[in-house]
Write an enzyme that holds these catalytic residues in place. Structure first.
Site, PDB file in Angstrom:
ATOM      1  N   SER A 144       0.827  -1.217   0.000  1.00 15.93           N
ATOM      2  CA  SER A 144       0.000   0.000   0.000  1.00 15.93           C
ATOM      3  C   SER A 144       0.852   1.254   0.000  1.00 15.93           C
ATOM      4  CB  SER A 144      -0.841   0.061   1.285  1.00 15.93           C
ATOM      5  OG  SER A 144      -1.697  -1.023   1.392  1.00 15.93           O
ATOM      6  N   ASN A 215      -3.717   5.935  -2.449  1.00 14.54           N
ATOM      7  CA  ASN A 215      -3.423   6.035  -1.011  1.00 14.54           C
ATOM      8  C   ASN A 215      -2.784   7.355  -0.608  1.00 14.54           C
ATOM      9  OD1 ASN A 215      -4.582   3.653  -0.344  1.00 14.54           O
ATOM     10  ND2 ASN A 215      -2.692   2.466  -0.330  1.00 14.54           N
TER      11      ASN A 215
HETATM   12  C1  LIG Z   1      -5.336   0.670   1.826  1.00 21.18           C
HETATM   13  C2  LIG Z   1      -5.171  -0.052   0.513  1.00 21.18           C
HETATM   14  O1  LIG Z   1      -3.828  -0.075   0.104  1.00 21.18           O
HETATM   15  C3  LIG Z   1      -6.014   0.460  -0.637  1.00 21.18           C
HETATM   16  C4  LIG Z   1      -7.507   0.197  -0.461  1.00 21.18           C
HETATM   17  O2  LIG Z   1      -7.990  -0.884  -0.737  1.00 21.18           O
HETATM   18  S1  LIG Z   1      -8.408   1.459   0.153  1.00 21.18           S
HETATM   19  C5  LIG Z   1     -10.050   0.839   0.185  1.00 21.18           C
HETATM   20  C6  LIG Z   1     -10.745   0.942  -1.150  1.00 21.18           C
HETATM   21  N1  LIG Z   1     -12.098   0.453  -1.020  1.00 21.18           N
HETATM   22  C7  LIG Z   1     -13.144   1.255  -0.829  1.00 21.18           C
HETATM   23  O3  LIG Z   1     -13.028   2.461  -0.799  1.00 21.18           O
HETATM   24  C8  LIG Z   1     -14.434   0.533  -0.614  1.00 21.18           C
HETATM   25  C9  LIG Z   1     -15.576   1.495  -0.416  1.00 21.18           C
HETATM   26  N2  LIG Z   1     -16.840   0.734  -0.312  1.00 21.18           N
HETATM   27  C10 LIG Z   1     -17.525   0.307  -1.393  1.00 21.18           C
HETATM   28  O4  LIG Z   1     -17.166   0.554  -2.533  1.00 21.18           O
HETATM   29  C11 LIG Z   1     -18.782  -0.471  -1.130  1.00 21.18           C
HETATM   30  O5  LIG Z   1     -19.238  -0.156   0.170  1.00 21.18           O
HETATM   31  C12 LIG Z   1     -18.571  -2.035  -1.248  1.00 21.18           C
HETATM   32  C13 LIG Z   1     -18.310  -2.390  -2.713  1.00 21.18           C
HETATM   33  C14 LIG Z   1     -17.456  -2.533  -0.370  1.00 21.18           C
HETATM   34  C15 LIG Z   1     -19.837  -2.766  -0.773  1.00 21.18           C
HETATM   35  O6  LIG Z   1     -20.942  -2.343  -1.491  1.00 21.18           O
HETATM   36  P1  LIG Z   1     -22.283  -1.904  -0.748  1.00 21.18           P
HETATM   37  O7  LIG Z   1     -23.344  -1.797  -1.781  1.00 21.18           O
HETATM   38  O8  LIG Z   1     -21.967  -0.694   0.051  1.00 21.18           O
HETATM   39  O9  LIG Z   1     -22.580  -3.017   0.338  1.00 21.18           O
HETATM   40  P2  LIG Z   1     -23.056  -4.497   0.360  1.00 21.18           P
HETATM   41  O10 LIG Z   1     -24.551  -4.497   0.521  1.00 21.18           O
HETATM   42  O11 LIG Z   1     -22.236  -5.131   1.443  1.00 21.18           O
HETATM   43  O12 LIG Z   1     -22.664  -5.194  -1.007  1.00 21.18           O
HETATM   44  C16 LIG Z   1     -23.468  -5.109  -2.154  1.00 21.18           C
HETATM   45  C17 LIG Z   1     -23.134  -6.261  -3.061  1.00 21.18           C
HETATM   46  O13 LIG Z   1     -21.776  -6.154  -3.500  1.00 21.18           O
HETATM   47  C18 LIG Z   1     -21.222  -7.486  -3.623  1.00 21.18           C
HETATM   48  N3  LIG Z   1     -20.112  -7.628  -2.694  1.00 21.18           N
HETATM   49  C19 LIG Z   1     -19.714  -6.796  -1.702  1.00 21.18           C
HETATM   50  N4  LIG Z   1     -18.596  -7.255  -1.128  1.00 21.18           N
HETATM   51  C20 LIG Z   1     -18.259  -8.381  -1.771  1.00 21.18           C
HETATM   52  C21 LIG Z   1     -17.192  -9.308  -1.647  1.00 21.18           C
HETATM   53  N5  LIG Z   1     -16.220  -9.168  -0.747  1.00 21.18           N
HETATM   54  N6  LIG Z   1     -17.175 -10.382  -2.486  1.00 21.18           N
HETATM   55  C22 LIG Z   1     -18.133 -10.550  -3.403  1.00 21.18           C
HETATM   56  N7  LIG Z   1     -19.176  -9.710  -3.564  1.00 21.18           N
HETATM   57  C23 LIG Z   1     -19.227  -8.637  -2.761  1.00 21.18           C
HETATM   58  C24 LIG Z   1     -22.340  -8.463  -3.300  1.00 21.18           C
HETATM   59  O14 LIG Z   1     -23.000  -8.773  -4.490  1.00 21.18           O
HETATM   60  C25 LIG Z   1     -23.224  -7.621  -2.384  1.00 21.18           C
HETATM   61  O15 LIG Z   1     -24.521  -8.092  -2.333  1.00 21.18           O
HETATM   62  P3  LIG Z   1     -24.939  -9.178  -1.177  1.00 21.18           P
HETATM   63  O16 LIG Z   1     -24.683  -8.511   0.144  1.00 21.18           O
HETATM   64  O17 LIG Z   1     -26.392  -9.422  -1.447  1.00 21.18           O
HETATM   65  O18 LIG Z   1     -24.092 -10.381  -1.367  1.00 21.18           O
HETATM   66  N1  LIG Z   2      -6.312  -4.135   3.554  1.00 25.69           N
HETATM   67  C1  LIG Z   2      -6.384  -3.389   2.478  1.00 25.69           C
HETATM   68  O1  LIG Z   2      -7.388  -2.695   2.267  1.00 25.69           O
HETATM   69  C2  LIG Z   2      -5.266  -3.352   1.501  1.00 25.69           C
HETATM   70  C3  LIG Z   2      -5.504  -2.856   0.202  1.00 25.69           C
HETATM   71  C4  LIG Z   2      -4.452  -2.843  -0.743  1.00 25.69           C
HETATM   72  C5  LIG Z   2      -3.203  -3.315  -0.380  1.00 25.69           C
HETATM   73  N2  LIG Z   2      -3.003  -3.809   0.884  1.00 25.69           N
HETATM   74  C6  LIG Z   2      -1.674  -4.356   1.177  1.00 25.69           C
HETATM   75  O2  LIG Z   2      -1.728  -5.768   0.947  1.00 25.69           O
HETATM   76  C7  LIG Z   2      -0.881  -6.444   1.885  1.00 25.69           C
HETATM   77  C8  LIG Z   2      -1.716  -7.417   2.691  1.00 25.69           C
HETATM   78  O3  LIG Z   2      -2.738  -6.726   3.365  1.00 25.69           O
HETATM   79  P1  LIG Z   2      -4.022  -7.494   3.954  1.00 25.69           P
HETATM   80  O4  LIG Z   2      -4.992  -6.451   4.331  1.00 25.69           O
HETATM   81  O5  LIG Z   2      -4.421  -8.609   3.044  1.00 25.69           O
HETATM   82  O6  LIG Z   2      -3.392  -8.111   5.296  1.00 25.69           O
HETATM   83  P2  LIG Z   2      -3.937  -9.314   6.187  1.00 25.69           P
HETATM   84  O7  LIG Z   2      -3.426  -9.064   7.563  1.00 25.69           O
HETATM   85  O8  LIG Z   2      -5.405  -9.492   5.997  1.00 25.69           O
HETATM   86  O9  LIG Z   2      -3.227 -10.608   5.555  1.00 25.69           O
HETATM   87  C9  LIG Z   2      -1.847 -10.804   5.524  1.00 25.69           C
HETATM   88  C10 LIG Z   2      -1.620 -12.300   5.381  1.00 25.69           C
HETATM   89  O10 LIG Z   2      -0.241 -12.544   5.113  1.00 25.69           O
HETATM   90  C11 LIG Z   2       0.177 -13.689   5.837  1.00 25.69           C
HETATM   91  N3  LIG Z   2       1.630 -13.634   5.962  1.00 25.69           N
HETATM   92  C12 LIG Z   2       2.374 -12.782   6.705  1.00 25.69           C
HETATM   93  N4  LIG Z   2       3.681 -13.024   6.510  1.00 25.69           N
HETATM   94  C13 LIG Z   2       3.777 -14.068   5.618  1.00 25.69           C
HETATM   95  C14 LIG Z   2       4.849 -14.777   5.021  1.00 25.69           C
HETATM   96  N5  LIG Z   2       6.113 -14.463   5.288  1.00 25.69           N
HETATM   97  N6  LIG Z   2       4.545 -15.771   4.145  1.00 25.69           N
HETATM   98  C15 LIG Z   2       3.277 -16.091   3.859  1.00 25.69           C
HETATM   99  N7  LIG Z   2       2.205 -15.439   4.394  1.00 25.69           N
HETATM  100  C16 LIG Z   2       2.458 -14.449   5.266  1.00 25.69           C
HETATM  101  C17 LIG Z   2      -0.581 -13.593   7.156  1.00 25.69           C
HETATM  102  O11 LIG Z   2      -0.679 -14.848   7.785  1.00 25.69           O
HETATM  103  C18 LIG Z   2      -1.946 -13.081   6.669  1.00 25.69           C
HETATM  104  O12 LIG Z   2      -2.839 -14.135   6.347  1.00 25.69           O
HETATM  105  C19 LIG Z   2      -0.199  -5.344   2.704  1.00 25.69           C
HETATM  106  O13 LIG Z   2       0.999  -5.012   2.097  1.00 25.69           O
HETATM  107  C20 LIG Z   2      -1.200  -4.189   2.607  1.00 25.69           C
HETATM  108  O14 LIG Z   2      -0.608  -2.931   2.813  1.00 25.69           O
HETATM  109  C21 LIG Z   2      -3.995  -3.854   1.824  1.00 25.69           C
END
Ligand SMILES: C[C@H](O)CC(=O)SCCNC(=O)CCNC(=O)[C@H](O)C(C)(C)COP(=O)(O)OP(=O)(O)OC[C@H]1O[C@@H](n2cnc3c(N)ncnc32)[C@H](O)[C@@H]1OP(=O)(O)O
Ligand SMILES: NC(=O)c1ccc[n+]([C@@H]2O[C@H](COP(=O)([O-])OP(=O)(O)OC[C@H]3O[C@@H](n4cnc5c(N)ncnc54)[C@H](O)[C@@H]3O)[C@@H](O)[C@H]2O)c1
Length: 309
Positions: A144, A215
């Site tokens: 990330s 991010n």
């Molecule tokens: C930090 C990292 O490096 C980077 C990142 O990842 S930052 C995070 C980025 N993500 C976001 O910003 C997510 C923001 N949230 C969203 O877009 C939406 O809330 C969401 C897509 C997660 C869920 O959608 P939403 O309509 O709000 O809720 P929800 O009713 O739970 O889901 C609707 C449908 O989407 C689908 N769905 C949601 N999550 C799912 C999953 N994990 N797997 C499969 N289908 C899923 C399903 O079809 C679900 O319907 P169901 O509940 O009847 O099965």
């Molecule tokens: N959580 C998010 O929304 C998100 C979104 C994009 C990217 N990321 C990045 O993806 C990576 C994973 O995040 P996450 O949220 O899936 O974390 P998580 O804690 O859900 O999962 C991490 C997994 O890695 C396993 N693990 C740790 N060390 C290991 C090793 N040496 N060998 C094999 N498995 C090992 C742990 O057992 C665990 O199951 C991180 O670098 C995070 O910054 C996270």
């Protein structure tokens, strides 16, 4: 005539310079992200091996993939439940699991790492895999916030190393940031772009800068929401509602922090603060630190800013 021949040669060379399609994928880390990446790769016909530290974690990941697939199928095959069941089985047949990454990377075209957000741990993993993976295998990190170049420096394949940053939840989020580090070859970058498209995702090209695009904007925004709450300028519930109804975000910042994982969010902000302590956007948050110290990691642990279950 000479010109025409030259053109043919150039065309052949440029297509030959693109590496063969990625078919066999090893995903390391079966948590929130790794399970999602494995699911999407298997759904799009790739052969996937999911690796984690022990079998219990892997069994939980596989169960999670199956239930996520069933949610997708419930809608996609609404009037054909049997075809949906068949689809789930077909996808699950494309996924196997392993605890020993070194033994499975030998037959991989691509290794995608999604383990804990810690530079040393990621470097240790890639350094070990670099010694056993075939020459052609591309390594990619789903980090990330860490520089891809720093992770890649633990290997001797800087040209075959890039970033593939997926978003949570992977089956639903369309974007993948494809990161070209200074050492990443054009051929590797093209292969990663092609792979992302083969997954049905939309790639954007990113430079190897902290937080890439999403991010760099999203994490400071979420931390600013926590600081607003820490100052007592709004309840977390009101801030979440405000950002959903006033700014059109699907989740409020506290809901999203819980969804991403508070440990992962803390790893990101701590890493940036260490590098740039004068930037107020990266200052540590007492509340975030306290919740993580208490093991309240968000939705995945049952409690974070909110309680789940
Ligand atoms: C930090 C990292 O490096 C980077 C990142 O990842 S930052 C995070 C980025 N993500 C976001 O910003 C997510 C923001 N949230 C969203 O877009 C939406 O809330 C969401 C897509 C997660 C869920 O959608 P939403 O309509 O709000 O809720 P929800 O009713 O739970 O889901 C609707 C449908 O989407 C689908 N769905 C949601 N999550 C799912 C999953 N994990 N797997 C499969 N289908 C899923 C399903 O079809 C679900 O319907 P169901 O509940 O009847 O099965
Ligand atoms: N959580 C998010 O929304 C998100 C979104 C994009 C990217 N990321 C990045 O993806 C990576 C994973 O995040 P996450 O949220 O899936 O974390 P998580 O804690 O859900 O999962 C991490 C997994 O890695 C396993 N693990 C740790 N060390 C290991 C090793 N040496 N060998 C094999 N498995 C090992 C742990 O057992 C665990 O199951 C991180 O670098 C995070 O910054 C996270």
């Amino acid at each position: 005539m000479a010109f025409a021949t030259h053109r043919i040669v150039r065309t052949l060379t440029s297509s030959a310079s693109r590496s063969a399609a990625i078919k066999r994928v090893t995903v390391i880390g079966g948590g929130l992200m790794g399970a999602g990446i494995a699911q999407v790769a298997a759904t799009t016909g790739h052969t996937v091996v999911l690796v984690d530290m022990d079998e219990d974690i892997l069994k939980k990941s596989i169960k999670g993939i199956e239930s996520s697939l069933k949610r997708v199928v419930k809608k996609k095959f609404a009037d054909k439940p049997e075809a949906g069941e068949e689809f789930v089985q077909k996808v699950m047949n494309n996924v196997s699991m392993a605890t020993d990454a070194a033994s499975v990377v030998k037959s991989s075209d691509l290794v995608v790492e999604a383990i804990v957000e810690n530079l040393k741990v990621k470097q240790g993993l890639f350094s070990a895999l670099d010694k056993v993976a075939p020459e052609h295998t591309i390594f990619a990190s789903n980090t990330s916030s860490l520089p891809i170049a720093d992770i890649a420096s633990s290997t001797s394949r800087l040209d075959r190393f890039g970033g593939l940053h997926f978003f949570n939840p992977v089956p639903m989020m369309k974007l993948v940031e494809v990161i070209k580090a200074p050492g990443t070859s054009q051929q590797t970058f093209d292969s990663l772009m092609d792979f992302t498209k083969a997954l049905g995702k939309h790639p954007v090209s990113c430079k190897d800068t902290p937080g890439f695009i999403v991010n760099r904007l999203l994490v400071p925004y979420m931390l600013e929401a926590v600081r607003l709450y820490e100052r007592g300028h709004g309840s977390k519930e009101d801030i979440d509602v405000a950002m959903k109804l006033g700014a059109g975000y699907p989740m409020g910042p506290f809901e999203l922090l819980d969804y991403v994982g508070l440990d992962t969010s803390k790893f990101i902000i701590d890493g940036w603060y260490e590098k740039d302590p004068d930037n107020p956007l990266f200052a540590p948050s007492p509340i975030l630190n306290k919740l993580v110290a208490e093991g309240k990691l968000g939705k995945k642990s049952g409690e974070g800013f909110y309680k789940y279950k």
